[in-house]
Design a protein around this motif. Structure first.
Motif, PDB file in Angstrom:
ATOM      1  N   THR A 192      58.012 -42.536 -14.525  1.00  0.00           N
ATOM      2  CA  THR A 192      56.733 -41.991 -13.937  1.00  0.00           C
ATOM      3  C   THR A 192      56.725 -40.695 -14.908  1.00  0.00           C
ATOM      4  N   SER A 193      57.668 -39.734 -14.541  1.00  0.00           N
ATOM      5  CA  SER A 193      57.418 -38.249 -14.631  1.00  0.00           C
ATOM      6  C   SER A 193      57.182 -38.239 -16.634  1.00  0.00           C
ATOM      7  N   ARG A 194      57.901 -38.542 -17.266  1.00  0.00           N
ATOM      8  CA  ARG A 194      58.339 -39.266 -18.749  1.00  0.00           C
ATOM      9  C   ARG A 194      56.564 -39.768 -19.364  1.00  0.00           C
ATOM     10  N   THR A 195      56.074 -40.986 -18.844  1.00  0.00           N
ATOM     11  CA  THR A 195      55.168 -42.145 -18.457  1.00  0.00           C
ATOM     12  C   THR A 195      54.196 -40.342 -18.702  1.00  0.00           C
ATOM     13  N   GLU A 196      54.151 -39.852 -17.770  1.00  0.00           N
ATOM     14  CA  GLU A 196      52.816 -38.409 -17.833  1.00  0.00           C
ATOM     15  C   GLU A 196      52.556 -37.813 -18.600  1.00  0.00           C
ATOM     16  N   ARG A 197      53.671 -37.391 -19.503  1.00  0.00           N
ATOM     17  CA  ARG A 197      54.115 -36.163 -20.369  1.00  0.00           C
ATOM     18  C   ARG A 197      53.654 -36.897 -21.365  1.00  0.00           C
ATOM     19  N   THR A 198      53.206 -38.043 -21.880  1.00  0.00           N
ATOM     20  CA  THR A 198      52.542 -38.123 -22.693  1.00  0.00           C
ATOM     21  C   THR A 198      50.678 -38.785 -22.375  1.00  0.00           C
ATOM     22  N   GLY A 199      50.297 -38.792 -21.733  1.00  0.00           N
ATOM     23  CA  GLY A 199      49.272 -38.054 -21.115  1.00  0.00           C
ATOM     24  C   GLY A 199      48.748 -37.655 -20.066  1.00  0.00           C
ATOM     25  N   GLY A 200      46.783 -38.460 -19.208  1.00  0.00           N
ATOM     26  CA  GLY A 200      46.796 -38.023 -18.703  1.00  0.00           C
ATOM     27  C   GLY A 200      45.324 -37.140 -18.429  1.00  0.00           C
ATOM     28  N   SER A 201      44.491 -37.492 -17.291  1.00  0.00           N
ATOM     29  CA  SER A 201      42.940 -36.873 -17.600  1.00  0.00           C
ATOM     30  C   SER A 201      42.713 -35.701 -16.974  1.00  0.00           C
ATOM     31  N   ALA A 202      41.801 -34.299 -17.168  1.00  0.00           N
ATOM     32  CA  ALA A 202      41.646 -33.383 -16.695  1.00  0.00           C
ATOM     33  C   ALA A 202      41.231 -33.467 -14.529  1.00  0.00           C
ATOM     34  N   THR A 203      41.307 -35.244 -15.051  1.00  0.00           N
ATOM     35  CA  THR A 203      40.482 -35.249 -13.491  1.00  0.00           C
ATOM     36  C   THR A 203      41.661 -35.505 -12.434  1.00  0.00           C
ATOM     37  N   GLU A 204      43.216 -36.806 -13.251  1.00  0.00           N
ATOM     38  CA  GLU A 204      44.149 -36.236 -12.460  1.00  0.00           C
ATOM     39  C   GLU A 204      45.037 -35.534 -11.622  1.00  0.00           C
ATOM     40  N   ALA A 205      44.432 -34.132 -12.971  1.00  0.00           N
ATOM     41  CA  ALA A 205      45.131 -32.985 -12.783  1.00  0.00           C
ATOM     42  C   ALA A 205      45.136 -32.334 -12.229  1.00  0.00           C
ATOM     43  N   LEU A 206      43.209 -32.489 -11.229  1.00  0.00           N
ATOM     44  CA  LEU A 206      43.848 -31.921  -9.708  1.00  0.00           C
ATOM     45  C   LEU A 206      43.449 -32.964  -8.620  1.00  0.00           C
ATOM     46  N   ARG A 207      44.643 -34.129  -8.962  1.00  0.00           N
ATOM     47  CA  ARG A 207      45.213 -35.037  -8.380  1.00  0.00           C
ATOM     48  C   ARG A 207      47.202 -34.838  -8.366  1.00  0.00           C
ATOM     49  N   PRO A 208      47.489 -34.039  -7.922  1.00  0.00           N
ATOM     50  CA  PRO A 208      48.779 -34.283  -8.695  1.00  0.00           C
ATOM     51  C   PRO A 208      50.218 -34.785  -7.942  1.00  0.00           C
ATOM     52  N   TYR A 209      49.756 -35.716  -7.560  1.00  0.00           N
ATOM     53  CA  TYR A 209      50.529 -36.638  -6.683  1.00  0.00           C
ATOM     54  C   TYR A 209      51.002 -37.572  -7.800  1.00  0.00           C
ATOM     55  N   THR A 210      51.704 -38.570  -7.557  1.00  0.00           N
ATOM     56  CA  THR A 210      52.249 -39.415  -8.199  1.00  0.00           C
ATOM     57  C   THR A 210      52.480 -40.897  -7.537  1.00  0.00           C
ATOM     58  N   LEU A 211      52.180 -42.341  -7.176  1.00  0.00           N
ATOM     59  CA  LEU A 211      53.446 -42.510  -6.295  1.00  0.00           C
ATOM     60  C   LEU A 211      53.373 -43.566  -6.617  1.00  0.00           C
ATOM     61  N   ALA A 212      54.587 -44.428  -6.604  1.00  0.00           N
ATOM     62  CA  ALA A 212      55.279 -45.662  -7.479  1.00  0.00           C
ATOM     63  C   ALA A 212      55.729 -46.193  -6.255  1.00  0.00           C
ATOM     64  N   VAL A 213      55.095 -47.463  -6.057  1.00  0.00           N
ATOM     65  CA  VAL A 213      55.490 -48.474  -5.676  1.00  0.00           C
ATOM     66  C   VAL A 213      56.715 -49.908  -6.033  1.00  0.00           C
ATOM     67  N   GLY A 214      57.292 -49.593  -5.427  1.00  0.00           N
ATOM     68  CA  GLY A 214      58.578 -50.949  -5.865  1.00  0.00           C
ATOM     69  C   GLY A 214      58.760 -52.321  -4.946  1.00  0.00           C
ATOM     70  N   GLN A 215      57.933 -52.998  -5.587  1.00  0.00           N
ATOM     71  CA  GLN A 215      58.448 -54.091  -4.751  1.00  0.00           C
ATOM     72  C   GLN A 215      59.751 -55.474  -5.044  1.00  0.00           C
ATOM     73  N   TYR A 216      60.084 -55.436  -3.835  1.00  0.00           N
ATOM     74  CA  TYR A 216      61.117 -56.446  -3.700  1.00  0.00           C
ATOM     75  C   TYR A 216      61.142 -57.312  -2.663  1.00  0.00           C
ATOM     76  N   PRO A 217      61.997 -58.091  -2.822  1.00  0.00           N
ATOM     77  CA  PRO A 217      62.017 -59.385  -1.811  1.00  0.00           C
ATOM     78  C   PRO A 217      62.381 -59.254  -0.406  1.00  0.00           C
ATOM     79  N   THR A 218      63.817 -57.663  -0.353  1.00  0.00           N
ATOM     80  CA  THR A 218      64.156 -57.175   0.998  1.00  0.00           C
ATOM     81  C   THR A 218      63.548 -56.231   0.970  1.00  0.00           C
ATOM     82  N   HIS A 219      62.562 -55.539   0.334  1.00  0.00           N
ATOM     83  CA  HIS A 219      62.578 -54.381   1.227  1.00  0.00           C
ATOM     84  C   HIS A 219      61.196 -53.350  -0.031  1.00  0.00           C
ATOM     85  N   THR A 220      60.303 -52.666   0.727  1.00  0.00           N
ATOM     86  CA  THR A 220      59.611 -52.119  -0.853  1.00  0.00           C
ATOM     87  C   THR A 220      59.847 -50.751  -0.586  1.00  0.00           C
ATOM     88  N   GLU A 221      59.424 -50.220  -2.095  1.00  0.00           N
ATOM     89  CA  GLU A 221      60.149 -48.979  -1.466  1.00  0.00           C
ATOM     90  C   GLU A 221      58.941 -48.101  -2.499  1.00  0.00           C
TER      91      GLU A 221
END
Length: 312
Positions: free
Chosen positions: A179-208
């Motif tokens: 996600t850090s590398r992805t955000e280096r390639t773009g991002g709007s001014a609106t997103e900059a005001l919301r500094p957090y990124t949440l990545a959700v990992g979906q798996y049969p045994t758990h969610t991370e």
């Protein structure tokens, strides 16, 4: 050996994924990648105390076939939070280094239940520094530990490769690197005001859950009970509340993992006010071969493990 080349594998169920990356100035080139599916559970074979030695040899041959001749110095191994001992702990910034190590060992003993931490292969990294209610500085440290026999088993897996060592990384940290590398390639001014990124990992045994702030890994959590979209959203809100991050501070929302269907994540869009996106590691580590036949987000932990922690 080359410091600019990294090799990584990820272990999930019956599937092992591998990748070799080359760091070129400010970008990554994916030299090769692939996956192998085995007729047995890799987690039980490689990451449990009673692993199956003959099957370890089968895995070794496939890893050698996928990464033969790699120029990487080390093999990075991404595992999911339930498959090792992964936890965060606060430590005062004012205490001596020796005392910090002692505190980490004591905390590891409590979390793992082992009598002696000498039986563990343990790594620790300071994720961020902050202050308590009285203004005293302290650090949030992430610890990842595996039993010694599991570490030795992984040494057997990579022994045919020309690498010097192997390094463990938890999948949520690896996803945060993507996600850090992805955000280096773009991002709007609106997103900059919301500094957090949440990545959700979906798996049969758990969610991370991997949380980043200003492109730096901030915290992580996982839940084994989060099987429905509503439960995944419920545990996400609970996680954000525990780390004291407002829901409206999340500017980007990603999903990765196994059998991901973004239409299932409507509850997240309602809660966070952001449309979930599939986390595609092939956007940040490009390959002349193109992406995989299955959804690209399944490769996020593997490719993320090959990305340097410091983004520059």
């Amino acid at each position: 050996m080359s410091e600019s080349v990294s090799a990584a594998i990820s272990i999930q169920g019956e599937t092992l994924r591998f990748a070799e990356l080359e760091h070129r100035e400010n970008s990554y080139h994916l030299r090769r990648h692939g996956e192998r599916t085995f007729p047995f559970d890799l987690t039980k074979t490689l990451l449990r105390a009673d692993g199956n030695r003959p099957r370890v040899e089968d895995v070794r041959r496939e890893v050698e076939d996928g990464l033969d001749g790699t120029e990487a110095r080390a093999l990075r191994v991404a595992i999911h939070p339930p498959d090792g001992y992964s936890f965060f702990t606060p430590i005062s910034s004012d205490i001596p280094v020796r005392d910090r190590k002692r505190q980490l060992l004591q905390q590891a003993a409590l979390v793992t239940g082992v009598r002696s931490t000498k039986k563990l292969k343990m790594t620790s990294d300071t994720v961020r520094t902050t202050q308590d209610s009285e203004g005293q500085p302290f650090m949030w440290v992430h610890v990842l530990a595996v039993p010694d026999d599991v570490d030795e088993r992984m040494a057997d897996v990579r022994r045919s490769l020309p690498v010097r060592e192997h390094e463990w990384i938890v999948s949520s940290e690896a996803a945060a690197r993507v996600t850090s590398r992805t955000e280096r390639t773009g991002g709007s001014a609106t997103e900059a005001l919301r500094p957090y990124t949440l990545a959700v990992g979906q798996y049969p045994t758990h969610t991370e859950y991997a949380l980043s702030r200003n492109r730096e890994w901030y915290h992580a959590h996982y839940a084994e009970e989060a099987e429905s979209p509503e439960n995944r959203a419920y545990f996400a809100v609970g996680f954000m509340n525990r780390v004291d991050v407002p829901l409206n501070a999340v500017g980007r929302l990603y999903v990765y993992g196994h059998d991901v269907d973004l239409s299932d994540y409507a509850p997240f869009e309602s809660i966070f006010g952001r449309e979930p996106q599939a986390l595609n590691p092939f956007r940040v580590a490009r390959s002349s071969e193109g992406g995989p036949s299955e959804p690209a987000s399944a490769f996020a932990p593997c490719i993320g493990a090959g990305i340097e922690a410091y983004m520059g």
